[in-house]
Motif scaffolding. Structure first.
Motif, PDB file in Angstrom:
ATOM      1  N   PHE A   1     -17.135  -8.814 -17.480  1.00 10.16           N
ATOM      2  CA  PHE A   1     -17.512  -7.435 -17.125  1.00 10.16           C
ATOM      3  C   PHE A   1     -16.974  -7.060 -15.751  1.00 10.16           C
ATOM      4  CE2 PHE A   1     -20.884  -7.967 -20.403  1.00 10.16           C
ATOM      5  CZ  PHE A   1     -20.454  -6.936 -21.211  1.00 10.16           C
ATOM      6  N   PHE A   2     -16.994  -8.024 -14.839  1.00  8.90           N
ATOM      7  CA  PHE A   2     -16.480  -7.758 -13.493  1.00  8.90           C
ATOM      8  C   PHE A   2     -14.991  -7.404 -13.554  1.00  8.90           C
ATOM      9  CE2 PHE A   2     -14.647  -8.933  -9.429  1.00  8.90           C
ATOM     10  CZ  PHE A   2     -15.539  -8.361  -8.545  1.00  8.90           C
ATOM     11  N   LEU A   3     -14.244  -8.185 -14.335  1.00  7.61           N
ATOM     12  CA  LEU A   3     -12.797  -7.938 -14.389  1.00  7.61           C
ATOM     13  C   LEU A   3     -12.469  -6.690 -15.197  1.00  7.61           C
ATOM     14  CD1 LEU A   3     -11.440 -11.568 -14.747  1.00  7.61           C
ATOM     15  CD2 LEU A   3     -11.480 -10.118 -12.735  1.00  7.61           C
ATOM     16  N   SER A   4     -13.304  -6.369 -16.176  1.00  3.87           N
ATOM     17  CA  SER A   4     -13.033  -5.153 -16.942  1.00  3.87           C
ATOM     18  C   SER A   4     -13.250  -3.919 -16.088  1.00  3.87           C
ATOM     19  CB  SER A   4     -13.894  -5.092 -18.204  1.00  3.87           C
ATOM     20  OG  SER A   4     -15.244  -4.992 -17.828  1.00  3.87           O
ATOM     21  N   GLY A   5     -14.035  -4.047 -15.021  1.00  2.00           N
ATOM     22  CA  GLY A   5     -14.247  -2.924 -14.116  1.00  2.00           C
ATOM     23  C   GLY A   5     -13.413  -3.012 -12.862  1.00  2.00           C
ATOM     24  N   ALA A   6     -12.506  -4.014 -12.774  1.00  2.00           N
ATOM     25  CA  ALA A   6     -11.699  -4.187 -11.559  1.00  2.00           C
ATOM     26  C   ALA A   6     -10.740  -3.017 -11.407  1.00  2.00           C
ATOM     27  CB  ALA A   6     -10.928  -5.495 -11.624  1.00  2.00           C
ATOM     28  N   ALA A   7     -10.362  -2.757 -10.140  1.00  2.00           N
ATOM     29  CA  ALA A   7      -9.507  -1.607  -9.843  1.00  2.00           C
ATOM     30  C   ALA A   7      -8.191  -1.678 -10.624  1.00  2.00           C
ATOM     31  CB  ALA A   7      -9.228  -1.561  -8.353  1.00  2.00           C
TER      32      ALA A   7
ATOM     33  N   LEU B   1      -3.181 -11.915 -11.168  1.00  2.00           N
ATOM     34  CA  LEU B   1      -3.844 -13.138 -10.690  1.00  2.00           C
ATOM     35  C   LEU B   1      -4.821 -12.815  -9.563  1.00  2.00           C
ATOM     36  CD1 LEU B   1      -0.968 -15.798 -10.607  1.00  2.00           C
ATOM     37  CD2 LEU B   1      -2.923 -15.733 -12.124  1.00  2.00           C
ATOM     38  N   ALA B   2      -4.401 -11.901  -8.668  1.00  2.00           N
ATOM     39  CA  ALA B   2      -5.277 -11.539  -7.544  1.00  2.00           C
ATOM     40  C   ALA B   2      -6.542 -10.852  -8.047  1.00  2.00           C
ATOM     41  CB  ALA B   2      -4.535 -10.641  -6.565  1.00  2.00           C
ATOM     42  N   GLN B   3      -6.371  -9.973  -9.049  1.00  2.00           N
ATOM     43  CA  GLN B   3      -7.558  -9.308  -9.612  1.00  2.00           C
ATOM     44  C   GLN B   3      -8.500 -10.333 -10.240  1.00  2.00           C
ATOM     45  OE1 GLN B   3      -8.376  -6.045  -9.327  1.00  2.00           O
ATOM     46  NE2 GLN B   3      -6.589  -5.898  -8.020  1.00  2.00           N
ATOM     47  N   ALA B   4      -7.888 -11.302 -10.965  1.00  2.00           N
ATOM     48  CA  ALA B   4      -8.713 -12.347 -11.593  1.00  2.00           C
ATOM     49  C   ALA B   4      -9.421 -13.172 -10.525  1.00  2.00           C
ATOM     50  CB  ALA B   4      -7.844 -13.240 -12.466  1.00  2.00           C
TER      51      ALA B   4
ATOM     52  N   SER C   1      -9.461  -7.934  -3.843  1.00  2.00           N
ATOM     53  CA  SER C   1      -9.537  -6.772  -4.729  1.00  2.00           C
ATOM     54  C   SER C   1      -8.436  -5.744  -4.449  1.00  2.00           C
ATOM     55  CB  SER C   1     -10.906  -6.111  -4.599  1.00  2.00           C
ATOM     56  OG  SER C   1     -11.104  -5.693  -3.273  1.00  2.00           O
ATOM     57  N   THR C   2      -7.789  -5.818  -3.282  1.00  2.00           N
ATOM     58  CA  THR C   2      -6.771  -4.805  -2.951  1.00  2.00           C
ATOM     59  C   THR C   2      -5.358  -5.372  -3.002  1.00  2.00           C
ATOM     60  OG1 THR C   2      -7.154  -5.299  -0.634  1.00  2.00           O
ATOM     61  CG2 THR C   2      -8.274  -3.369  -1.514  1.00  2.00           C
ATOM     62  N   CYS C   3      -5.137  -6.414  -3.743  1.00  2.00           N
ATOM     63  CA  CYS C   3      -3.798  -7.007  -3.868  1.00  2.00           C
ATOM     64  C   CYS C   3      -3.367  -6.901  -5.323  1.00  2.00           C
ATOM     65  CB  CYS C   3      -3.819  -8.464  -3.445  1.00  2.00           C
ATOM     66  SG  CYS C   3      -2.279  -9.351  -3.673  1.00  2.00           S
ATOM     67  N   CYS C   4      -2.214  -6.545  -5.635  1.00  2.00           N
ATOM     68  CA  CYS C   4      -1.033  -6.200  -4.891  1.00  2.00           C
ATOM     69  C   CYS C   4      -0.239  -5.195  -5.725  1.00  2.00           C
ATOM     70  CB  CYS C   4      -0.135  -7.415  -4.691  1.00  2.00           C
ATOM     71  SG  CYS C   4      -0.844  -8.737  -3.703  1.00  2.00           S
TER      72      CYS C   4
ATOM     73  N   THR D   1      -1.290  -7.970   2.300  1.00  2.00           N
ATOM     74  CA  THR D   1       0.050  -8.060   1.706  1.00  2.00           C
ATOM     75  C   THR D   1       1.158  -7.993   2.755  1.00  2.00           C
ATOM     76  OG1 THR D   1       0.061  -5.668   1.424  1.00  2.00           O
ATOM     77  CG2 THR D   1      -0.678  -6.965  -0.442  1.00  2.00           C
ATOM     78  N   VAL D   2       2.341  -8.446   2.338  1.00  2.00           N
ATOM     79  CA  VAL D   2       3.572  -8.223   3.101  1.00  2.00           C
ATOM     80  C   VAL D   2       4.582  -7.606   2.130  1.00  2.00           C
ATOM     81  CG1 VAL D   2       3.272 -10.067   4.791  1.00  2.00           C
ATOM     82  CG2 VAL D   2       4.300 -10.594   2.579  1.00  2.00           C
ATOM     83  N   ALA D   3       5.653  -7.042   2.682  1.00  2.00           N
ATOM     84  CA  ALA D   3       6.668  -6.423   1.815  1.00  2.00           C
ATOM     85  C   ALA D   3       7.342  -7.497   0.968  1.00  2.00           C
ATOM     86  CB  ALA D   3       7.683  -5.691   2.669  1.00  2.00           C
ATOM     87  N   ARG D   4       7.602  -7.152  -0.269  1.00  2.00           N
ATOM     88  CA  ARG D   4       8.246  -8.094  -1.182  1.00  2.00           C
ATOM     89  C   ARG D   4       9.715  -8.257  -0.798  1.00  2.00           C
ATOM     90  NH1 ARG D   4       8.098  -7.134  -7.740  1.00  2.00           N
ATOM     91  NH2 ARG D   4       8.958  -9.153  -8.355  1.00  2.00           N
TER      92      ARG D   4
END
Lengths: 201, 413
Positions: free
Chosen positions: B23-29, B40-43, B177-180, B244-247
């Motif tokens: 449920f947490f991941l289904s509501g992730a940004a 992966l970052a969201q997970a 939660s704010t990557c990437c 984050t850094v620039a890719r």
């Protein structure tokens, strides 16, 4: 009586009460951005919703550690335990009123939550054992934080995050408190200990 | 070992843990579903719900050993082995929940690189730090204080720093939660800081579990935790809002032509369409005496004067045209965050004027364009072409600085 007060860790409870009161006054308004599963966003929940858990856990801890000598007590320690729960709740309300009189109006929300959690935890401890009893308010608060959508919540379930003016939240807190006092007075710490011992096998 | 599993509440709590993770991941940004690092970052951000449960379980295991008086008996096993054995069920439950989370987020089949595995390592390290410290608390405190305390403090430590200034504090918790975005890589500091803090927590736990005198033990454990925090803070202190850094440009796929187009490897499919659209826009603007940058790129930062865009693999022709046209309007200058920015008044009009000049079909909606902007562009359209170009140059310059007011025909500033 002296033995009972020591067994029930009166000083620990007094310390927990003062710690919670101080933290509620100093940090109660700090907002915790809790990720909400229902709103798909973060909801700001005041720290005062979490702080009363200090007292509910301390009280269950104090009630659960019953010494063998009490089994032969001539006085009814169960009633004394019930009165202890009521006294802790009353003290929390009194401190909340003092804080409100000093200008911290939200302290009454913390006091309301305290009596609710204390009742919820002690009633849960009597029925399900101290470990689960102490965890019930914790699990409830975190679930409310996770599942509350911030708009269309059910006040009866999300009572800890309701404002002070909410009659439903006040009713829920008082009901939990009364249930906790009555359950403890009827069954008492000895029964808690017996359930705990059975749980340990 | 089977005894440990039978006794542990971890087995009972594993299914709810997996359910909460779902449920947490289904509501992730949610970042780009095709970009492995983002998924992966969201997970990994599910540590916000997994870590408190693990901490509670670990504290419970520690309290169980405390209640059993294990430390009072003649030692048959060292504390480390006791800890490892006690935490096996908790670790299995956490691994199941975390693996489930990664599996759910990787179902869309995003691109993955070996270096992305650092996110998995970081999440595992964060969970280990929470669990080991909670276990030590369970060994030293009554269960009814340690277990609820571990759950609530673990929860607060992960979710609260988002509200704290300075901003880098939030990157010490491992809550990504704010990557990437597709143009980002995870900053090495954002992966390292939570691991260092976890190492400090594990060291503090080892001290707490040692048989040193209680006062010295508590002081040394507090110092170890503070040292871990200080080192992690030092590492994370250079980070901003996003971890984050620039890719790197090595991930770009380029196609020569006019213009040269370089997109991230995940966007390779839209490369020809982006080039065709950019070429058409360039031709139309050249016909009006304007030039476009020679390189269209998704890379951030390094190419001055490049036509910087951000596309998605499913972008339609209309989307691509809109993205390219918007990219011709400069983004807000850094000074606009701190000072008054008069150039803002010209944003909509410049974007609308460019769209009318260069779009195949003028899109019905231009970001930032208001009825006033439409009146301004209608007035500019009545000017001679050289005067229109002068209007464009003047306002383009105003958009890039905070000192220069725009020169608009219909709006008085």
């Amino acid at each position: 009586m002296t033995l009972w007060l020591r067994a029930r860790r009166a000083w620990l409870l007094a310390g927990a009460l003062l710690l919670q009161f101080t933290l509620s006054c100093l940090l109660g308004g700090v907002l915790v951005p809790s990720p909400s599963l229902a709103a798909h966003a973060t909801l700001d929940i005041p720290l005062r919703v979490f702080l009363p858990l200090i007292l509910s856990c301390a009280l269950v801890h104090a009630l659960s550690d019953v010494i063998q000598l009490e089994r032969g007590a001539t006085r009814n320690t169960a009633v004394a335990d019930g009165l202890l729960v009521a006294a802790v709740a009353a003290s929390a309300v009194l401190l909340g009123l003092v804080a409100a009189a000093l200008g911290s109006g939200d302290a009454l929300v913390a006091a309301r939550n305290t009596i609710g959690y204390v009742g919820f935890a002690t009633a849960g401890a009597v029925v399900l054992g101290p470990p689960i009893g102490a965890m019930l308010p914790v699990a409830h608060v975190i679930l409310v934080a996770l599942l509350d959508s911030g708009r269309t919540h059910i006040a009866l379930l999300a009572w800890p995050v309701e404002p002070l003016s909410s009659g439903v939240a006040a009713l829920a807190a008082v009901s939990f408190c009364a249930t906790g006092v009555l359950a403890t007075a009827r069954l008492g710490g000895v029964q808690i200990s017996a359930l705990d011992a059975r749980g340990r096998r | 070992m089977s005894f440990d599993f039978r006794r542990s509440p971890a087995i009972v709590l594993a299914p709810p843990m997996v359910l909460v993770t779902f449920f947490f991941l289904s509501g992730a940004a949610g970042g780009p579903a095709y970009y492995g690092l983002s998924q992966l970052a969201q997970a990994a951000s599910a540590v916000a719900v997994i870590a408190p449960i693990c901490a509670g379980l670990a504290a419970w295991e520690g309290a169980r050993l405390r209640r059993g008086g294990v430390a009072r008996l003649a030692p048959a096993r060292c504390e480390g082995r006791l800890l490892l054995r006690a935490l096996v069920p908790t670790s299995v439950a956490a691994a199941v929940a975390l693996t489930f989370g990664f599996g759910v987020m990787l179902l869309s089949g995003p691109s993955l690189r070996a270096s992305d595995s650092v996110v998995v390592l970081m999440a595992a390290g964060v969970l280990a730090g929470h669990a080991v410290l909670a276990y030590a608390a369970g060994r030293r405190l009554p269960a009814l204080m340690a277990v609820p305390g571990a759950v609530v403090l673990s929860w607060l430590w992960i979710v609260y720093p988002i509200a704290v200034s300075p901003l880098w504090v939030r990157h010490m918790t491992g809550y990504l939660s704010t990557c990437c975005d597709a143009s980002d890589r995870l900053a090495p500091a954002a992966a390292l800081a939570p691991l260092l803090l976890s190492a400090g927590a594990i060291l503090a736990s080892a001290i707490l579990l040692s048989s040193v005198a209680p006062a010295i033990r508590r002081l040394a454990a507090a110092l170890a935790l503070a040292a871990g925090f200080a080192v992690a803070a030092l590492v994370a202190s250079g980070l901003g809002v996003a971890p984050t850094v620039a890719r790197g440009t090595a991930d770009l796929v380029c196609r020569d032509g006019t213009p040269r187009v370089c997109l991230w490897t995940e966007h390779r499919g839209v490369l020809p369409r982006v080039q065709a659209t950019a070429s058409a826009i360039g031709s139309r603007l050249r016909a009006h005496g304007l030039t476009t940058p020679p390189v269209v790129t998704e890379a951030r930062g390094r190419h001055s004067g490049a036509w910087r865009v951000g596309v998605t693999p499913t972008a339609s022709e209309l989307d691509i045209e809109r993205i390219l046209l918007q990219a011709l309007v400069p983004s807000l200058p850094a000074c606009a965050r701190l000072h008054a920015y008069p150039g803002y008044a010209a944003f909509g009009a410049v974007a609308l004027w460019l769209a009318e000049l260069a779009a195949h079909d003028v899109p019905p909606y231009i970001e930032g364009a208001t009825p006033e902007d439409r009146r301004e562009v209608a007035a500019v359209g009545k000017l001679a072409p050289p005067a229109q170009r002068a209007w464009y140059s003047e306002n383009l310059a105003a958009l890039q600085t905070c000192e220069r007011p725009p020169q608009l025909l219909t709006v008085k500033l």
